[in-house]
Scaffold this active site. Structure first.
Site, PDB file in Angstrom:
ATOM      1  N   LYS A 134      -2.554 -10.246  13.587  1.00  0.00           N
ATOM      2  CA  LYS A 134      -4.026 -10.279  13.586  1.00  0.00           C
ATOM      3  C   LYS A 134      -4.565 -11.600  13.025  1.00  0.00           C
ATOM      4  O   LYS A 134      -5.431 -12.229  13.621  1.00  0.00           O
ATOM      5  CB  LYS A 134      -4.558  -9.109  12.751  1.00  0.00           C
ATOM      6  CG  LYS A 134      -5.378  -8.235  13.625  1.00  0.00           C
ATOM      7  CD  LYS A 134      -5.814  -6.906  13.177  1.00  0.00           C
ATOM      8  CE  LYS A 134      -6.657  -6.804  11.961  1.00  0.00           C
ATOM      9  NZ  LYS A 134      -5.998  -6.096  10.884  1.00  0.00           N
ATOM     10  N   SER A 181      -0.348  -3.289  11.694  1.00  0.00           N
ATOM     11  CA  SER A 181       0.289  -4.317  10.866  1.00  0.00           C
ATOM     12  C   SER A 181       1.427  -4.980  11.633  1.00  0.00           C
ATOM     13  O   SER A 181       2.050  -4.358  12.488  1.00  0.00           O
ATOM     14  CB  SER A 181       0.881  -3.685   9.599  1.00  0.00           C
ATOM     15  OG  SER A 181      -0.107  -2.965   8.945  1.00  0.00           O
ATOM     16  N   ALA A 182       1.671  -6.239  11.301  1.00  0.00           N
ATOM     17  CA  ALA A 182       2.791  -7.011  11.856  1.00  0.00           C
ATOM     18  C   ALA A 182       2.639  -7.302  13.345  1.00  0.00           C
ATOM     19  O   ALA A 182       3.619  -7.497  14.050  1.00  0.00           O
ATOM     20  CB  ALA A 182       4.126  -6.311  11.597  1.00  0.00           C
ATOM     21  N   CYS A 183       1.403  -7.324  13.826  1.00  0.00           N
ATOM     22  CA  CYS A 183       1.192  -7.682  15.234  1.00  0.00           C
ATOM     23  C   CYS A 183       0.396  -8.984  15.358  1.00  0.00           C
ATOM     24  O   CYS A 183      -0.092  -9.315  16.443  1.00  0.00           O
ATOM     25  CB  CYS A 183       0.482  -6.558  15.974  1.00  0.00           C
ATOM     26  SG  CYS A 183       1.526  -5.120  16.213  1.00  0.00           S
ATOM     27  N   ARG A 243       0.857  -1.183   0.000  1.00  0.00           N
ATOM     28  CA  ARG A 243       0.000   0.000   0.000  1.00  0.00           C
ATOM     29  C   ARG A 243       0.897   1.237   0.000  1.00  0.00           C
ATOM     30  O   ARG A 243       1.981   1.234   0.584  1.00  0.00           O
ATOM     31  CB  ARG A 243      -0.888   0.020   1.249  1.00  0.00           C
ATOM     32  CG  ARG A 243      -2.031  -0.968   1.196  1.00  0.00           C
ATOM     33  CD  ARG A 243      -2.946  -0.804   2.386  1.00  0.00           C
ATOM     34  NE  ARG A 243      -2.342  -1.172   3.638  1.00  0.00           N
ATOM     35  CZ  ARG A 243      -1.861  -0.336   4.538  1.00  0.00           C
ATOM     36  NH1 ARG A 243      -1.942   0.970   4.348  1.00  0.00           N
ATOM     37  NH2 ARG A 243      -1.314  -0.773   5.644  1.00  0.00           N
ATOM     38  N   ASN A 301      -2.065 -17.103  23.487  1.00  0.00           N
ATOM     39  CA  ASN A 301      -2.813 -15.848  23.679  1.00  0.00           C
ATOM     40  C   ASN A 301      -4.248 -16.120  24.115  1.00  0.00           C
ATOM     41  O   ASN A 301      -4.913 -15.253  24.683  1.00  0.00           O
ATOM     42  CB  ASN A 301      -2.783 -15.004  22.402  1.00  0.00           C
ATOM     43  CG  ASN A 301      -1.385 -14.480  22.124  1.00  0.00           C
ATOM     44  OD1 ASN A 301      -0.574 -14.354  23.049  1.00  0.00           O
ATOM     45  ND2 ASN A 301      -1.083 -14.192  20.870  1.00  0.00           N
ATOM     46  N   ARG A 306       1.868 -12.130  -0.482  1.00  0.00           N
ATOM     47  CA  ARG A 306       0.519 -12.391   0.034  1.00  0.00           C
ATOM     48  C   ARG A 306      -0.093 -13.663  -0.518  1.00  0.00           C
ATOM     49  O   ARG A 306       0.281 -14.140  -1.587  1.00  0.00           O
ATOM     50  CB  ARG A 306      -0.401 -11.230  -0.377  1.00  0.00           C
ATOM     51  CG  ARG A 306       0.018  -9.872   0.160  1.00  0.00           C
ATOM     52  CD  ARG A 306      -0.460  -9.690   1.553  1.00  0.00           C
ATOM     53  NE  ARG A 306       0.002  -8.461   2.163  1.00  0.00           N
ATOM     54  CZ  ARG A 306      -0.695  -7.809   3.104  1.00  0.00           C
ATOM     55  NH1 ARG A 306      -1.851  -8.246   3.500  1.00  0.00           N
ATOM     56  NH2 ARG A 306      -0.200  -6.728   3.649  1.00  0.00           N
ATOM     57  N   LYS A 310      -9.492  -2.093   1.716  1.00  0.00           N
ATOM     58  CA  LYS A 310      -9.153  -0.933   2.544  1.00  0.00           C
ATOM     59  C   LYS A 310      -9.898   0.325   2.084  1.00  0.00           C
ATOM     60  O   LYS A 310     -10.339   1.129   2.906  1.00  0.00           O
ATOM     61  CB  LYS A 310      -7.647  -0.675   2.514  1.00  0.00           C
ATOM     62  CG  LYS A 310      -6.794  -1.860   2.935  1.00  0.00           C
ATOM     63  CD  LYS A 310      -7.054  -2.251   4.357  1.00  0.00           C
ATOM     64  CE  LYS A 310      -6.041  -3.291   4.816  1.00  0.00           C
ATOM     65  NZ  LYS A 310      -6.339  -3.775   6.170  1.00  0.00           N
ATOM     66  N   GLY A 346      -3.632  -4.173  -1.953  1.00  0.00           N
ATOM     67  CA  GLY A 346      -4.198  -3.170  -1.050  1.00  0.00           C
ATOM     68  C   GLY A 346      -4.563  -1.861  -1.753  1.00  0.00           C
ATOM     69  O   GLY A 346      -5.407  -1.108  -1.270  1.00  0.00           O
ATOM     70  N   ASP A 354      -9.522  -9.253   9.401  1.00  0.00           N
ATOM     71  CA  ASP A 354      -8.978  -7.926   9.083  1.00  0.00           C
ATOM     72  C   ASP A 354      -9.958  -6.781   9.313  1.00  0.00           C
ATOM     73  O   ASP A 354      -9.557  -5.733   9.786  1.00  0.00           O
ATOM     74  CB  ASP A 354      -8.513  -7.919   7.616  1.00  0.00           C
ATOM     75  CG  ASP A 354      -7.616  -6.732   7.293  1.00  0.00           C
ATOM     76  OD1 ASP A 354      -6.771  -6.376   8.144  1.00  0.00           O
ATOM     77  OD2 ASP A 354      -7.753  -6.151   6.208  1.00  0.00           O
ATOM     78  N   HIS A 378     -10.795  -1.759  11.710  1.00  0.00           N
ATOM     79  CA  HIS A 378      -9.700  -2.630  11.261  1.00  0.00           C
ATOM     80  C   HIS A 378      -9.520  -3.727  12.314  1.00  0.00           C
ATOM     81  O   HIS A 378      -8.540  -3.721  13.060  1.00  0.00           O
ATOM     82  CB  HIS A 378      -8.438  -1.765  11.120  1.00  0.00           C
ATOM     83  CG  HIS A 378      -7.313  -2.424  10.404  1.00  0.00           C
ATOM     84  ND1 HIS A 378      -6.024  -1.946  10.475  1.00  0.00           N
ATOM     85  CD2 HIS A 378      -7.248  -3.504   9.589  1.00  0.00           C
ATOM     86  CE1 HIS A 378      -5.230  -2.706   9.742  1.00  0.00           C
ATOM     87  NE2 HIS A 378      -5.950  -3.652   9.198  1.00  0.00           N
ATOM     88  N   TYR A 420      -1.085  -3.655  -7.123  1.00  0.00           N
ATOM     89  CA  TYR A 420      -0.867  -4.363  -5.860  1.00  0.00           C
ATOM     90  C   TYR A 420      -2.175  -4.385  -5.052  1.00  0.00           C
ATOM     91  O   TYR A 420      -2.848  -3.339  -4.904  1.00  0.00           O
ATOM     92  CB  TYR A 420       0.252  -3.695  -5.026  1.00  0.00           C
ATOM     93  CG  TYR A 420       0.213  -4.218  -3.614  1.00  0.00           C
ATOM     94  CD1 TYR A 420       0.740  -5.479  -3.327  1.00  0.00           C
ATOM     95  CD2 TYR A 420      -0.438  -3.525  -2.608  1.00  0.00           C
ATOM     96  CE1 TYR A 420       0.624  -6.007  -2.057  1.00  0.00           C
ATOM     97  CE2 TYR A 420      -0.552  -4.053  -1.334  1.00  0.00           C
ATOM     98  CZ  TYR A 420      -0.022  -5.294  -1.067  1.00  0.00           C
ATOM     99  OH  TYR A 420      -0.155  -5.843   0.186  1.00  0.00           O
TER     100      TYR A 420
HETATM  101  C1  OXD Z   1      -2.926  -4.191   6.078  1.00  0.00           C
HETATM  102  C2  OXD Z   1      -3.491  -5.341   5.359  1.00  0.00           C
HETATM  103  O1  OXD Z   1      -1.992  -3.570   5.572  1.00  0.00           O
HETATM  104  O2  OXD Z   1      -4.413  -5.970   5.903  1.00  0.00           O
HETATM  105  O3  OXD Z   1      -3.416  -3.880   7.152  1.00  0.00           O
HETATM  106  O4  OXD Z   1      -3.061  -5.633   4.229  1.00  0.00           O
HETATM  107 MN    MN Z   2      -5.261  -4.957   7.570  1.00  0.00          MN
END
Ligand code: OXD
Ligand code: MN
Length: 609
Positions: free
Chosen positions: A254, A250-252, A71, A506, A379, A208, A201, A279, A228, A199
């Site tokens: 989800k 992002s990167a946590c 994105r 978790n 992806r 999004k 996103g 998401d 989100h 791409y």
């Molecule tokens: C993000 C995705 O960037 O879901 O949050 O692709």
């Molecule tokens: Mn997302």
């Protein structure tokens, strides 16, 4: 012949076709035959590559150009009439100016190409949550992805009837010129324009662009919320089902949380986890006075690297069929896919995400983008229906009732493993101060904090301050609101190692959260909110974690929090004068409680809920 007489649709389509000048216009009817024919065309042109159909049935690989892999927040605009309505956190362009600028780029951009007209629904067609869109695109890749990610077909046109209530999306790959790449939103006109990208996103406009940016704007106007957030269902051994939503930057993790596998001790007792969404959640107040959530999407657009049998077996199994992989590594011996973090066996003969022969020995962690087999943001686009843990509630037109909303981020020191806010207003404040930080290579060093309120920083379709005000207003409209929590799976020790095991474990934290919601467990009141008593986080069967470790994970360093307060003040100033007074009141109260607290101890100074 057109499959609809809707003049709003046809007039707009004619206008866009007159501008972009495609050779042909093809309506996408949602049939498997049409998808198969388009796939064949994309295979013939090299737009997609067929993978090993025995090992990966229905799976294909696509590569984007090297500079079109994510994105592009810097080139994403909210074009409201006034800059103030878009706010300081969004990029803004005057709508007329933006249309004029992009019209030049769109003019004739589809010459020699076909324009595909994709009628699609976010949420189940005809359901109370459903919102419709039409995306015009010159990319078969987009059509094939939209088919997975949304509900596509002529039944959308039937449901729309003569109405003008649909989101008008225009996408063209044009020349893929990064300098002229734009993802723009006209929320006041239900319109999205995307150009010079292919791409996901940026171009799967249902995701999004519509389901978050435009939908958040509509939600404010119509009294609901677009967030989100993942949606997760927990089934208890007695069959009771509870649902939580969770927002992380992002990167946590989800998708990992949404699809978690319960630790063995819980499986044996009969606990089950089901995924409703990974998401996006749309939330409305139900007739029972509770908040109800649906996942408006129909598939998962997940990050491949790091997905493996341990981190997320459900995601891995989901993408073993009917999947489009983008920018992963191709194993040329087996014609299958590979990515960093899948396993420890990189392919000996391989083509990397750039389409070049790749030797895994050249991989350099310090330069992942240029040396990895798969792009770090590669992806999989996979069908929700192929997910082994998909909840039956995914098919519920009215969604699921939400017991808890969970916020979280990646914090090395500041945030404890979990805490509970004291009210909806306080919970909104907790969401507004959400942040993630990068950890520097040096052991224990703390990196840069990026504020990402409600994980919506790149996705709010209007002024961030007004968005918080909308949260506060929604709180007044929900007679039985969910309780709001914050989690942090990423605390580190002095050597920089994560203390909490994360992933399936978790669930232990989620179960405490749900026990709080059911009023079944006590908590300590602290300056930041309610904290668990360490013994109430179940650590049965968890190696290496003692009650003392949990105490450590739950400790609150008031000095670090006071530093954070200063950072929050700066961020609020940046958001500007639409920040609701209630948020400043919450911030001042937090600061006062922290200052009054013993630096070592939790102090019972929170207001009663
Ligand atoms: C993000 C995705 O960037 O879901 O949050 O692709
Ligand atoms: Mn997302």
């Amino acid at each position: 012949m057109n499959p609809t007489n809707n003049q709003h649709v046809l007039n707009w389509l004619n206008e866009m076709a007159a501008m972009t000048k495609p050779d042909n216009i093809v309506w996408i009817d949602g049939s498997e035959e049409q998808v198969a024919a388009l796939r064949k065309e994309a295979l013939a042109s090299g737009e997609i590559i067929q993978l090993n159909q025995e090992k990966l049935p229905g799976c294909y690989l696509h590569r984007t150009t090297w500079d079109d892999v994510a994105r592009v927040e810097g080139r994403t605009f909210i074009c409201t009439k006034t800059k103030e309505d878009a706010g300081n956190i969004n990029n803004w362009m005057d709508p007329a100016e933006c249309r004029a600028k992009l019209t030049k780029l769109y003019t004739g951009c589809m010459k020699g190409r076909t324009m595909y007209v994709i009628p699609y629904s976010m949420s189940i067609v005809g359901s109370p949550f459903a919102k419709y869109g039409i995306e015009l695109t010159d990319s078969i890749y987009v059509v094939l992805n939209m088919e997975i990610m949304t509900r596509v077909g002529f039944n959308v046109l039937e449901a729309l009837g003569d109405s003008s209530d649909f989101i008008k999306g225009l996408h063209s790959k044009a020349t893929l010129d990064a300098e002229n790449r734009y993802i723009v939103h006209f929320p006041e006109d239900d319109t999205i324009w995307s150009i010079n990208s292919n791409y996901g996103g940026n171009v799967l406009l249902g995701k999004k662009c519509f389901a978050l940016r435009i939908a958040s704007y509509l939600g404010r106007k119509e009294g609901w919320m677009a967030e989100h957030m993942l949606i997760l269902g927990v089934t208890y051994p007695d069959g009771t089902k509870k649902y939580v939503t969770a927002a992380f930057p992002s990167a946590c993790g989800k998708t990992n949380l949404a699809m978690l596998i319960p630790p063995e001790v819980f499986q044996k007792q009969g606990y089950k986890i089901e995924t409703v969404g990974d998401d996006i959640a749309w939330l409305r107040v139900g007739s029972d006075g509770r908040l109800w959530a649906v996942n408006p999407e129909n598939g998962f657009f997940g990050v491949a690297p790091g997905t493996n049998e341990k981190s997320n077996p459900n995601a891995l199994h989901t993408c073993m069929k009917d999947t489009i992989f983008t920018n992963v590594c191709l194993n040329t011996d087996t014609n299958t896919v590979w990515w960093e973090g899948l396993d420890n066996n990189p392919p000996v003969h391989a083509i990397n995400w750039k389409g070049q022969p790749w030797d895994y020995h050249t991989y350099d962690k310090a330069d992942k983008v240029n040396t990895s087999g798969a792009h770090p943001n590669s992806r999989f686009t996979a069908k929700a229906t192929n997910c082994p843990c998909l909840s039956p509630a995914f098919y519920e037109p009215n969604g699921v009732p939400v017991d808890a909303i969970i916020f979280g981020g990646r914090r090395a020191r500041t945030a404890p493993l979990v805490y509970q806010s004291t009210s909806w207003q306080n919970g909104t404040f907790v969401g507004s101060i959400m942040a993630s930080e990068t950890t520097a290579a040096a052991a224990g060093a703390v990196g840069v904090v990026r504020r990402d309120p409600m994980a919506m920083r790149p996705f709010v379709g209007y002024n961030m301050g007004d968005y918080w005000a909308h949260w506060l207003e929604m709180g007044l409209k929900i007679p039985h609101p969910p309780k709001i929590f914050n989690v942090n799976w990423f605390r580190t020790d002095d050597e920089g190692n994560f203390i909490w095991p994360g992933f399936g474990d978790n669930l232990r934290v989620v179960l405490w959260i749900l026990a709080r919601c059911a009023g079944k467990v006590d908590a300590d009141i602290t300056p930041i909110g309610y904290l668990p008593k360490a013994e109430d986080i179940c650590i049965d069967g968890l190696e290496g974690i003692t009650l003392d470790t949990v105490r450590d994970l739950l400790s609150v360093d008031t000095a670090a929090w006071l530093e954070d307060v200063e950072n929050i003040k700066e961020f609020y100033a940046q958001v500007g004068d639409h920040v609701p007074q209630a948020m400043y009141d919450e911030l001042a109260a937090l600061e006062a409680r922290l200052k009054a607290a013993d630096p070592q101890l939790r102090m019972p100074v929170c207001p009663a809920p």
